[in-house]
Design an enzyme around this catalytic site. Structure first.
Site, PDB file in Angstrom:
ATOM      1  N   HIS A 106     -13.025   2.544   2.470  1.00 31.51           N
ATOM      2  CA  HIS A 106     -12.136   4.000   1.817  1.00 31.51           C
ATOM      3  C   HIS A 106     -12.959   5.084   1.529  1.00 31.51           C
ATOM      4  O   HIS A 106     -14.454   4.748   1.758  1.00 31.51           O
ATOM      5  CB  HIS A 106     -10.940   3.473   1.586  1.00 31.51           C
ATOM      6  CG  HIS A 106     -10.234   2.106   1.769  1.00 31.51           C
ATOM      7  ND1 HIS A 106      -9.823   0.956   1.931  1.00 31.51           N
ATOM      8  CD2 HIS A 106      -9.277   3.045   2.582  1.00 31.51           C
ATOM      9  CE1 HIS A 106      -9.394   0.536   2.476  1.00 31.51           C
ATOM     10  NE2 HIS A 106      -8.305   1.293   2.784  1.00 31.51           N
ATOM     11  N   SER A 128       1.083  -1.321   0.280  1.00 34.09           N
ATOM     12  CA  SER A 128      -0.345   0.018  -0.665  1.00 34.09           C
ATOM     13  C   SER A 128       1.075   1.066   0.244  1.00 34.09           C
ATOM     14  O   SER A 128       1.970   1.752   0.584  1.00 34.09           O
ATOM     15  CB  SER A 128      -0.960   0.200   1.410  1.00 34.09           C
ATOM     16  OG  SER A 128      -1.284   1.251   1.808  1.00 34.09           O
ATOM     17  N   SER A 129       1.199   2.283  -0.548  1.00 37.16           N
ATOM     18  CA  SER A 129       0.879   3.417  -0.570  1.00 37.16           C
ATOM     19  C   SER A 129       1.149   4.289   0.666  1.00 37.16           C
ATOM     20  O   SER A 129       2.628   5.489   1.235  1.00 37.16           O
ATOM     21  CB  SER A 129       0.704   4.778  -1.701  1.00 37.16           C
ATOM     22  OG  SER A 129      -0.918   4.695  -0.970  1.00 37.16           O
ATOM     23  N   CYS A 130       0.746   3.340   1.520  1.00 33.77           N
ATOM     24  CA  CYS A 130       0.862   3.862   3.239  1.00 33.77           C
ATOM     25  C   CYS A 130       2.269   3.694   3.995  1.00 33.77           C
ATOM     26  O   CYS A 130       2.318   3.885   4.632  1.00 33.77           O
ATOM     27  CB  CYS A 130      -0.448   4.149   4.342  1.00 33.77           C
ATOM     28  SG  CYS A 130      -0.463   1.934   4.151  1.00 33.77           S
ATOM     29  N   TYR A 185      -1.048   0.139  10.197  1.00 29.35           N
ATOM     30  CA  TYR A 185      -0.782  -0.937   8.604  1.00 29.35           C
ATOM     31  C   TYR A 185      -0.119  -1.093   7.876  1.00 29.35           C
ATOM     32  O   TYR A 185       0.768  -1.738   7.246  1.00 29.35           O
ATOM     33  CB  TYR A 185      -2.298  -0.748   8.276  1.00 29.35           C
ATOM     34  CG  TYR A 185      -2.953  -1.141   6.940  1.00 29.35           C
ATOM     35  CD1 TYR A 185      -2.693  -2.338   6.058  1.00 29.35           C
ATOM     36  CD2 TYR A 185      -2.276  -0.419   5.361  1.00 29.35           C
ATOM     37  CE1 TYR A 185      -3.871  -3.113   5.615  1.00 29.35           C
ATOM     38  CE2 TYR A 185      -2.946  -1.097   3.884  1.00 29.35           C
ATOM     39  CZ  TYR A 185      -3.424  -1.931   4.055  1.00 29.35           C
ATOM     40  OH  TYR A 185      -3.718  -3.267   3.222  1.00 29.35           O
ATOM     41  N   LYS A 235       3.060  -4.018   6.179  1.00 31.47           N
ATOM     42  CA  LYS A 235       2.856  -3.953   4.791  1.00 31.47           C
ATOM     43  C   LYS A 235       4.712  -3.658   4.402  1.00 31.47           C
ATOM     44  O   LYS A 235       5.375  -4.160   4.104  1.00 31.47           O
ATOM     45  CB  LYS A 235       2.317  -3.024   3.697  1.00 31.47           C
ATOM     46  CG  LYS A 235       0.462  -3.104   4.015  1.00 31.47           C
ATOM     47  CD  LYS A 235       0.499  -4.427   2.892  1.00 31.47           C
ATOM     48  CE  LYS A 235      -0.472  -5.349   3.047  1.00 31.47           C
ATOM     49  NZ  LYS A 235      -1.812  -6.298   2.181  1.00 31.47           N
TER      50      LYS A 235
END
Length: 317
Positions: free
Chosen positions: A180, A108-110, A137, A141
């Protein structure tokens, strides 16, 4: 991948997993293995090991994850960290032990720091502090990325890692408590239209910028990578996105137009904004010859239709 290769899609009922199933079937891959959560608990190492021993898939897509929006991430950090760590470690270890030829792990881009230079290149990883609301999260990842890299370096495996931008599409989660931004706004706008409400409340100031990728485009990128490229070519991971973003206000206005809601927008500044911007640098993916094909408006239209099909379009769910 050959058309008769045995392929396991973990998380096939989710947003990304279901898109992968559609893409594989479109590509004439017919030997696809799936299990529901009731049939296989990916947090249970014994069950996962037994499944891999019995099925021995050659190719593995790790699309299973505990996911959610800002509220869910901020409310249940222990679950987001623990469950995602368990899923990825169990699946990656079992794939290695049973000799899977190739694996693709979805992140994920987070994973990027909250204040990364924009657009974010792959080398921004671990260069600063994470966004607090989804830190748990993100850490899970990042651990998955590093685990794949460690297996590749130590055992010579071919495990790819893909970092998609913010996703939306059919089979999304429309629960306002855990969803989301796109599915939440689609549902809010639809309910407001159905009930004649004069305004819709939108979290935050409306100024953060978000890049959005249609889930079927991500699935296409994942299959493209599995068919054509190896981990040694792309490094630890590769960004997948569209390379453009918009403000939350602009997104809300576009969704209102797609839904046909004509009321106003009220921005609730007591709610968190999240990261100010999360635009991915997608030059590496472009250099490999892939780009998305679905416009944002068309993707939103298809997703809204999916919502209507799911809930029957009656009183918003």
């Amino acid at each position: 991948m050959r058309r008769d290769s045995k392929i396991y899609v973990a998380g096939h009922r989710g947003l990304v997993g279901s898109a992968l199933i559609r893409r594989l079937w479109t590509g004439d891959y017919r030997n696809v293995v799936t299990r529901t959560h009731a049939e296989l608990d990916l947090c249970n190492q014994r069950e996962v090991s037994g499944f891999f021993e019995a099925e021995r898939p050659e190719y593995v897509f790790v699309a299973a994850a505990k996911v959610g929006g800002i509220l869910a991430n901020d409310t249940y950090p222990a679950e987001f960290l623990f469950q995602n760590l368990m899923i990825e470690t169990n699946v990656i270890q079992a794939a290695h032990r049973c000799g899977a030829r190739k694996l693709l792990f979805l992140g994920s881009s987070c994973i990027y720091p909250k204040h990364s230079p924009q657009p974010m290149t792959e080398d921004c990883l671990l260069s600063g502090k994470l966004e607090p609301t989804n830190e748990a999260y993100a850490i899970a990842k990042i651990a998955g990325i590093k685990l794949c890299a460690a297996y590749n370096r130590q055992y010579g495996t071919n495990y790819l890692c893909v970092m998609p931008t913010n996703l939306f599409g059919p089979n999304d989660n429309y629960d306002l408590a855990t969803s989301h931004v796109v599915p939440a706004l689609l549902r809010k706008m639809h309910e407001a239209k159905e009930h004649g409400m004069p305004q819709v409340s939108v979290w935050g100031t409306g100024t953060p910028r978000r890049e959005l990728l249609y889930s079927d485009d991500l699935a296409d990128a994942c299959v493209y990578l599995m068919e054509r490229h190896d981990a040694a070519e792309i490094g630890e991971f590769i960004n997948v996105g569209v390379g453009e973003d918009m403000t939350i206000r602009e997104l809300a206005e576009l969704i209102a137009d797609v839904v046909g809601y004509e009321g106003g927008l009220e921005f609730d500044t007591t709610r968190p904004d999240g990261a100010p911007r999360k635009l991915l640098n997608v030059q590496q993916m472009k250099a490999l010859g892939w780009k998305p094909s679905t416009s944002l408006r068309e993707g939103l239209r298809r997703t809204y239709q999916d919502f209507l099909d799911l809930c029957g379009g009656v009183n918003g769910a």
